[in-house]
Design a protein around this motif. Structure first.
Motif, PDB file in Angstrom:
ATOM      1  N   LYS A 462     -10.701 -10.082  -1.188  1.00 42.12           N
ATOM      2  CA  LYS A 462     -12.026  -9.475  -1.044  1.00 42.12           C
ATOM      3  C   LYS A 462     -11.935  -8.072  -0.455  1.00 42.12           C
ATOM      4  O   LYS A 462     -12.657  -7.165  -0.879  1.00 42.12           O
ATOM      5  CB  LYS A 462     -12.920 -10.361  -0.175  1.00 42.12           C
ATOM      6  N   THR A 463     -11.051  -7.897   0.529  1.00 42.77           N
ATOM      7  CA  THR A 463     -10.888  -6.578   1.144  1.00 42.77           C
ATOM      8  C   THR A 463     -10.341  -5.571   0.142  1.00 42.77           C
ATOM      9  O   THR A 463     -10.806  -4.431   0.072  1.00 42.77           O
ATOM     10  CB  THR A 463      -9.946  -6.661   2.357  1.00 42.77           C
ATOM     11  N   SER A 464      -9.361  -6.000  -0.649  1.00 45.20           N
ATOM     12  CA  SER A 464      -8.766  -5.093  -1.641  1.00 45.20           C
ATOM     13  C   SER A 464      -9.777  -4.699  -2.711  1.00 45.20           C
ATOM     14  O   SER A 464      -9.714  -3.591  -3.254  1.00 45.20           O
ATOM     15  CB  SER A 464      -7.549  -5.750  -2.289  1.00 45.20           C
ATOM     16  N   GLN A 465     -10.733  -5.601  -3.006  1.00 45.37           N
ATOM     17  CA  GLN A 465     -11.751  -5.284  -4.010  1.00 45.37           C
ATOM     18  C   GLN A 465     -12.707  -4.204  -3.524  1.00 45.37           C
ATOM     19  O   GLN A 465     -13.335  -3.506  -4.326  1.00 45.37           O
ATOM     20  CB  GLN A 465     -12.543  -6.549  -4.371  1.00 45.37           C
ATOM     21  N   ASN A 466     -12.827  -4.069  -2.195  1.00 35.35           N
ATOM     22  CA  ASN A 466     -13.741  -3.074  -1.629  1.00 35.35           C
ATOM     23  C   ASN A 466     -13.100  -1.705  -1.450  1.00 35.35           C
ATOM     24  O   ASN A 466     -13.767  -0.753  -1.060  1.00 35.35           O
ATOM     25  CB  ASN A 466     -14.254  -3.565  -0.267  1.00 35.35           C
ATOM     26  N   VAL A 467     -11.805  -1.608  -1.721  1.00 34.97           N
ATOM     27  CA  VAL A 467     -11.118  -0.326  -1.581  1.00 34.97           C
ATOM     28  C   VAL A 467     -11.457   0.554  -2.787  1.00 34.97           C
ATOM     29  O   VAL A 467     -11.294   0.128  -3.932  1.00 34.97           O
ATOM     30  CB  VAL A 467      -9.589  -0.524  -1.492  1.00 34.97           C
ATOM     31  N   PRO A 468     -11.940   1.774  -2.576  1.00 35.81           N
ATOM     32  CA  PRO A 468     -12.284   2.665  -3.696  1.00 35.81           C
ATOM     33  C   PRO A 468     -11.068   2.926  -4.591  1.00 35.81           C
ATOM     34  O   PRO A 468      -9.934   3.026  -4.101  1.00 35.81           O
ATOM     35  CB  PRO A 468     -12.750   3.955  -2.999  1.00 35.81           C
ATOM     36  N   ILE A 469     -11.308   3.037  -5.875  1.00 37.37           N
ATOM     37  CA  ILE A 469     -10.227   3.298  -6.826  1.00 37.37           C
ATOM     38  C   ILE A 469      -9.769   4.744  -6.692  1.00 37.37           C
ATOM     39  O   ILE A 469     -10.564   5.677  -6.713  1.00 37.37           O
ATOM     40  CB  ILE A 469     -10.697   3.018  -8.268  1.00 37.37           C
ATOM     41  N   SER A 470      -8.457   4.917  -6.535  1.00 36.28           N
ATOM     42  CA  SER A 470      -7.896   6.257  -6.366  1.00 36.28           C
ATOM     43  C   SER A 470      -7.823   6.977  -7.711  1.00 36.28           C
ATOM     44  O   SER A 470      -7.521   6.350  -8.739  1.00 36.28           O
ATOM     45  CB  SER A 470      -6.490   6.165  -5.760  1.00 36.28           C
ATOM     46  N   PRO A 471      -8.093   8.271  -7.729  1.00 35.35           N
ATOM     47  CA  PRO A 471      -7.974   9.024  -9.000  1.00 35.35           C
ATOM     48  C   PRO A 471      -6.525   9.113  -9.471  1.00 35.35           C
ATOM     49  O   PRO A 471      -6.279   9.359 -10.651  1.00 35.35           O
ATOM     50  CB  PRO A 471      -8.534  10.407  -8.636  1.00 35.35           C
ATOM     51  N   GLN A 472      -5.600   8.911  -8.547  1.00 33.43           N
ATOM     52  CA  GLN A 472      -4.185   8.953  -8.895  1.00 33.43           C
ATOM     53  C   GLN A 472      -3.603   7.539  -8.858  1.00 33.43           C
ATOM     54  O   GLN A 472      -3.887   6.767  -7.952  1.00 33.43           O
ATOM     55  CB  GLN A 472      -3.412   9.842  -7.904  1.00 33.43           C
ATOM     56  N   ASN A 473      -2.800   7.224  -9.856  1.00 34.38           N
ATOM     57  CA  ASN A 473      -2.104   5.951  -9.871  1.00 34.38           C
ATOM     58  C   ASN A 473      -1.014   5.969  -8.801  1.00 34.38           C
ATOM     59  O   ASN A 473      -0.443   7.015  -8.508  1.00 34.38           O
ATOM     60  CB  ASN A 473      -1.497   5.701 -11.251  1.00 34.38           C
ATOM     61  N   TYR A 474      -0.732   4.807  -8.226  1.00 36.14           N
ATOM     62  CA  TYR A 474       0.262   4.759  -7.151  1.00 36.14           C
ATOM     63  C   TYR A 474       1.628   5.264  -7.603  1.00 36.14           C
ATOM     64  O   TYR A 474       2.432   5.755  -6.798  1.00 36.14           O
ATOM     65  CB  TYR A 474       0.388   3.329  -6.611  1.00 36.14           C
ATOM     66  N   THR A 475       1.930   5.162  -8.880  1.00 39.74           N
ATOM     67  CA  THR A 475       3.237   5.607  -9.386  1.00 39.74           C
ATOM     68  C   THR A 475       3.399   7.120  -9.271  1.00 39.74           C
ATOM     69  O   THR A 475       4.525   7.625  -9.315  1.00 39.74           O
ATOM     70  CB  THR A 475       3.411   5.183 -10.849  1.00 39.74           C
ATOM     71  N   HIS A 476       2.259   7.827  -9.117  1.00 42.11           N
ATOM     72  CA  HIS A 476       2.308   9.281  -9.014  1.00 42.11           C
ATOM     73  C   HIS A 476       3.052   9.725  -7.755  1.00 42.11           C
ATOM     74  O   HIS A 476       3.621  10.822  -7.715  1.00 42.11           O
ATOM     75  CB  HIS A 476       0.884   9.834  -9.013  1.00 42.11           C
ATOM     76  N   TYR A 477       3.036   8.878  -6.728  1.00 42.92           N
ATOM     77  CA  TYR A 477       3.623   9.247  -5.441  1.00 42.92           C
ATOM     78  C   TYR A 477       5.014   8.648  -5.224  1.00 42.92           C
ATOM     79  O   TYR A 477       5.629   8.890  -4.194  1.00 42.92           O
ATOM     80  CB  TYR A 477       2.707   8.788  -4.300  1.00 42.92           C
ATOM     81  N   LEU A 478       5.484   7.858  -6.157  1.00 50.67           N
ATOM     82  CA  LEU A 478       6.781   7.219  -5.970  1.00 50.67           C
ATOM     83  C   LEU A 478       7.920   8.227  -6.123  1.00 50.67           C
ATOM     84  O   LEU A 478       7.867   9.116  -6.970  1.00 50.67           O
ATOM     85  CB  LEU A 478       6.967   6.094  -6.991  1.00 50.67           C
ATOM     86  N   PRO A 479       8.957   8.087  -5.310  1.00 50.05           N
ATOM     87  CA  PRO A 479      10.118   8.974  -5.445  1.00 50.05           C
ATOM     88  C   PRO A 479      10.949   8.579  -6.667  1.00 50.05           C
ATOM     89  O   PRO A 479      10.652   7.582  -7.339  1.00 50.05           O
ATOM     90  CB  PRO A 479      10.886   8.715  -4.145  1.00 50.05           C
ATOM     91  N   ASP A 480      11.974   9.343  -6.942  1.00 49.00           N
ATOM     92  CA  ASP A 480      12.872   8.994  -8.048  1.00 49.00           C
ATOM     93  C   ASP A 480      13.535   7.658  -7.760  1.00 49.00           C
ATOM     94  O   ASP A 480      13.813   7.319  -6.602  1.00 49.00           O
ATOM     95  CB  ASP A 480      13.941  10.073  -8.223  1.00 49.00           C
ATOM     96  N   PRO A 481      13.816   6.879  -8.802  1.00 46.22           N
ATOM     97  CA  PRO A 481      14.456   5.567  -8.596  1.00 46.22           C
ATOM     98  C   PRO A 481      15.800   5.709  -7.890  1.00 46.22           C
ATOM     99  O   PRO A 481      16.546   6.658  -8.115  1.00 46.22           O
ATOM    100  CB  PRO A 481      14.627   5.028 -10.018  1.00 46.22           C
ATOM    101  N   VAL A 482      16.086   4.747  -7.008  1.00 44.03           N
ATOM    102  CA  VAL A 482      17.392   4.693  -6.348  1.00 44.03           C
ATOM    103  C   VAL A 482      18.425   4.256  -7.379  1.00 44.03           C
ATOM    104  O   VAL A 482      18.230   3.267  -8.095  1.00 44.03           O
ATOM    105  CB  VAL A 482      17.354   3.713  -5.161  1.00 44.03           C
ATOM    106  N   VAL A 483      19.505   4.986  -7.455  1.00 48.33           N
ATOM    107  CA  VAL A 483      20.524   4.706  -8.467  1.00 48.33           C
ATOM    108  C   VAL A 483      21.210   3.374  -8.207  1.00 48.33           C
ATOM    109  O   VAL A 483      21.467   2.596  -9.132  1.00 48.33           O
ATOM    110  CB  VAL A 483      21.578   5.840  -8.501  1.00 48.33           C
ATOM    111  N   HIS A 484      21.493   3.106  -6.951  1.00 49.52           N
ATOM    112  CA  HIS A 484      22.225   1.894  -6.599  1.00 49.52           C
ATOM    113  C   HIS A 484      21.307   0.668  -6.663  1.00 49.52           C
ATOM    114  O   HIS A 484      20.102   0.768  -6.437  1.00 49.52           O
ATOM    115  CB  HIS A 484      22.822   2.024  -5.203  1.00 49.52           C
ATOM    116  N   SER A 485      21.901  -0.472  -6.959  1.00 51.63           N
ATOM    117  CA  SER A 485      21.167  -1.735  -7.008  1.00 51.63           C
ATOM    118  C   SER A 485      21.731  -2.692  -5.968  1.00 51.63           C
ATOM    119  O   SER A 485      22.943  -2.727  -5.721  1.00 51.63           O
ATOM    120  CB  SER A 485      21.265  -2.375  -8.396  1.00 51.63           C
ATOM    121  N   MET A 486      20.834  -3.446  -5.370  1.00 50.76           N
ATOM    122  CA  MET A 486      21.247  -4.413  -4.355  1.00 50.76           C
ATOM    123  C   MET A 486      21.884  -5.625  -5.012  1.00 50.76           C
ATOM    124  O   MET A 486      21.428  -6.116  -6.055  1.00 50.76           O
ATOM    125  CB  MET A 486      20.027  -4.840  -3.528  1.00 50.76           C
TER     126      MET A 486
END
Length: 737
Positions: A462-486
């Motif tokens: 319910k709380t997440s439904q009340n959060v306004p939709i951002s004009p930017q998708n969250y992927t816009h702020y993600l850094p470059d992928p880490v090359v190494h894998s766990m």
């Protein structure tokens, strides 16, 4: 001081012959520690009340608490404790009695003297009668509550009548009280009124208004049950602390408690037909003693767990292991039904046996001073009382000084000690008996647990439904992928043992009743099957379903304690779940650290990081900005994220994990860990049904905080300020703002 309550003529406080009740065997004087023993024998099926004028509850809190301890025993405690002349005390967080609801007070707005209060047992459900709780400062000050029981409804009142001229008005007080008593009678309810009325009933013959006052009580069917002086000075004895009741049929016990807490004695009243018995929680308990743990270890050592290593299904392997473990657990720690009473008041830890003996000696000297007020007896009492007060203050100082010295390197413990010393502590484990659910007040335990479970399971979505939709998708702020894998390397039995030893030894447990203390006590015996189960889990990316069930306990935060949204959920997970999470936590944190993935200024939930660090960083930045050739202003924004753990979107979290190198089978493991989680709420052994958790990470888990860090790790890319300190502040400095 001896003129308090006797300085206006209309009170009728001149010396006159004794009361006609002087031979009444039902009302007598008692020493506090002796009365507690007597009442514990006669307490069955009774309602009991105690009242005292304390001349400032905050000022006299420790003597007041010691008095209540003397009056109570393991088998007896008063249902209602009334206080008059409480003064303004609603600010004082120390004023809490274990086993009682929070103090209900009515005080003067200017805080000067007067005021009333009442403590009510947790076992009693009540409502405040605002219509009866008349508070006319300096004239009629009162608080009234109503208590319902299957057989009878009680109205309990605490009243203080000031007698300071010119505002005190005997006639207004008498008329107001008469109106309240008439209302109680019209509602056919049993009334118990206690308080400091400042009306000397011993002068009923010589003072017309007092005579008329008593006649009015009798005409309304109310009987004064305190019939001997309650305030004794060198030259006078007055009966100004009263208790009235309109139940003149039931068996009564009443009397006066000799105490030097203030210049008034205490009064008590006990009446047959108690509205509700003390809380007796019928629950199942287990004796987790050292002897039983040894027996448990011996039985586990005789079992062959080798066949579990041949099972390659995570759920099957875990269920088979737990079937054996639980069978031996039930044998070693059989469940027994026991009846637990509510909490009782404990003395302060610095009160030694010697101080208790001295306290009784002081009471004896006080009694001697009253019965034979010679100059020698008065001086002897005063000197001893002065010495005892000094000793108690010294004992308290030494107690806290030693605690502080012993814990000076433990900041968390230090704050707990400091808060305790000033009374800033809340008993968050005790919940009220009723809650407001869907705008309806209910005390049904099943409805309460179901209401909490529904609220906790839905609040994140319910709380997440009340959060306004951002004009930017969250992927816009993600850094470059880490090359190494766990990569998850298989663990050894030694890893299981060492990791288990890092867990805190607690007696609390999840739905399987296995505590971390018990797990650690047997880890060397069960490390082989557990290592196999954990390795199969890591290889398949599957978490045992039974480890994804959380027992949720509501913990009070603040404000209205009957409102569900003022509680936060704490998830109690199975001990083995904590073990697996701790192993995974160490592996993930090692990977994140080795590749510098976590944001530099993330100070929360990280080893060797503290809230002190962002404060130092921030102050250093302010100093540097101010020391510039052209000084800069610093603007800071402080944020507190609501329901931070509850609103985490699983799909977004898993995508971010993949971006940070936690991909492949490890990502699948986390997906399985987050999916199909269930929870139930437990309150006083009453459990709700199971509900699915659609989003968020479990509070109280080991992996929850780490997953939250990764969820917000890219927040630094969403702002343009010079620095962002997580999770406390966001700031920048410029010449002009």
């Amino acid at each position: 001081m001896c003129n308090h309550g006797n300085n206006d003529e209309e009170n009728g406080t001149d010396n006159v012959p004794d009361s006609p009740y002087k031979n009444n065997p039902l009302c007598d004087y008692h020493e506090p520690h002796m009365l507690g023993e007597q009442l514990s024998k006669a307490h069955i099926n009774r309602t009991s009340c105690f009242h005292i004028n304390c001349r400032g509850l905050s000022n006299n809190w420790e003597p007041f608490k010691n008095l209540i301890c003397d009056l109570h025993s393991t088998n007896f405690s008063f249902d209602y404790i009334g206080v008059s002349e409480a003064y303004r005390c609603d600010w004082d967080q120390r004023l809490k009695l274990p086993g009682y609801h929070d103090l209900i007070t009515r005080c003067r707005s200017n805080g000067s003297r007067g005021g009333v209060g009442i403590f009510i047992k947790n076992s009693v459900q009540y409502k405040i009668r605002e219509d009866l709780s008349i508070f006319n400062a300096h004239v009629f000050e009162s608080i009234f509550v109503e208590i319902r029981s299957p057989s009878k409804t009680y109205i309990i009142g605490v009243i203080y009548r000031p007698n300071t001229a010119p505002r005190a008005n005997f006639d207004v007080f008498s008329t107001t009280l008469q109106s309240i008593l008439e209302t109680i009678n019209k509602e056919f309810k049993t009334g118990i009124i206690m308080g400091d009325m400042n009306i000397n009933l011993l002068k009923y013959q010589a003072h017309p208004k007092t005579n008329e006052y008593i006649d009015n009580l009798f005409s309304l069917g109310f009987l004064p049950v305190i019939t001997k002086p309650t305030r004794v000075c060198a030259n006078s004895a007055t009966l100004i602390d009263h208790i009235y009741t309109n139940d003149i049929v039931s068996n009564h016990l009443s009397g006066i408690v000799i105490t030097d807490l203030a210049d008034h004695f205490g009064t008590y009243f006990s009446i047959a037909h108690k509205p509700k018995a003390d809380i007796q929680i019928i629950c199942k308990s287990r004796c987790i003693s050292d002897t039983n743990i040894i027996k448990f270890r011996e039985s586990l050592s005789a079992i062959d767990f080798s066949y579990i290593s041949n099972i390659q299904c995570t759920n099957t392997a875990y269920n088979e292991f737990m079937k054996i473990y639980r069978t031996e657990f039930e044998k070693a720690f059989p469940s027994k039904i026991e009846y637990k009473k509510g909490k009782y008041i404990k003395r302060e830890p610095w009160i030694t046996k010697g101080l208790l003996i001295s306290s009784k000696k002081k009471d004896e000297l006080f009694k001697t001073k009253l019965s034979n007020p010679t100059e020698h007896n008065i001086i002897q009492y005063k000197n001893f009382n002065r010495m005892l007060t000094k000793l108690m203050r010294t004992a308290k100082t030494q107690y806290y000084s030693q605690l502080i010295e012993d814990n000076k390197l433990n900041m968390k413990k230090m704050w707990q000690i400091l808060n305790k010393s000033i009374g800033k502590q809340n008993d968050k484990s005790t919940l009220p008996s009723s809650f407001t659910i869907n705008n309806v007040q209910t005390s049904d335990k099943h409805k309460i647990t179901e209401g909490f479970n529904k609220y906790f399971s839905e609040i994140g979505f319910k709380t997440s439904q009340n959060v306004p939709i951002s004009p930017q998708n969250y992927t816009h702020y993600l850094p470059d992928p880490v090359v190494h894998s766990m990569y998850l390397e298989p663990i050894t039995e030694n890893t299981v043992i060492l990791t288990a030893q890092k867990l805190k030894s607690k007696l609390s447990s999840g739905h399987d009743d296995i505590s971390t203390k018990l797990l650690k006590a047997t880890i060397d015996i069960i490390c082989i099957p557990l290592a196999h189960i954990i390795n199969v889990s890591f290889e398949s990316g599957i978490v045992p379903n039974q480890l994804k069930i959380a027992k949720v306990v509501p913990v009070y935060k603040a404000s209205d304690e009957t409102s569900l949204n003022n509680y936060r959920p704490i998830s109690l997970l199975p001990a083995i779940s904590k073990l697996i999470e701790k192993i995974m936590f160490d592996k993930v944190m090692g990977f994140l650290t080795s590749h510098n993935i976590l944001y530099l200024h993330q100070y929360g939930f990280r080893p060797k990081h503290s809230t002190i660090h962002p404060i130092i960083h921030f102050l250093n930045h302010c100093a540097e900005a101010n020391n510039e050739h052209n000084p800069e202003f610093t603007l800071a924004i402080f944020c507190d994220l609501s329901k931070a753990f509850d609103v985490i979107n699983h799909e977004i979290l898993l995508h971010k994990l993949n971006r940070y190198g936690i991909r492949g089978i490890v990502n699948q493991w986390f997906q399985n860990y987050l999916n199909d989680r269930k929870q139930f709420v437990e309150i006083q052994k009453t459990q709700s049904s199971l509900l699915d958790i659609m989003c968020g990470v479990p509070q109280g888990s080991i992996l929850g905080p780490l997953l939250y860090l990764l969820y917000v790790n890219d927040i630094m890319y969403s702002c343009r300020s010079k620095s962002l300190l997580l999770m406390t502040k966001h700031y920048l400095s410029q010449n002009q703002i």
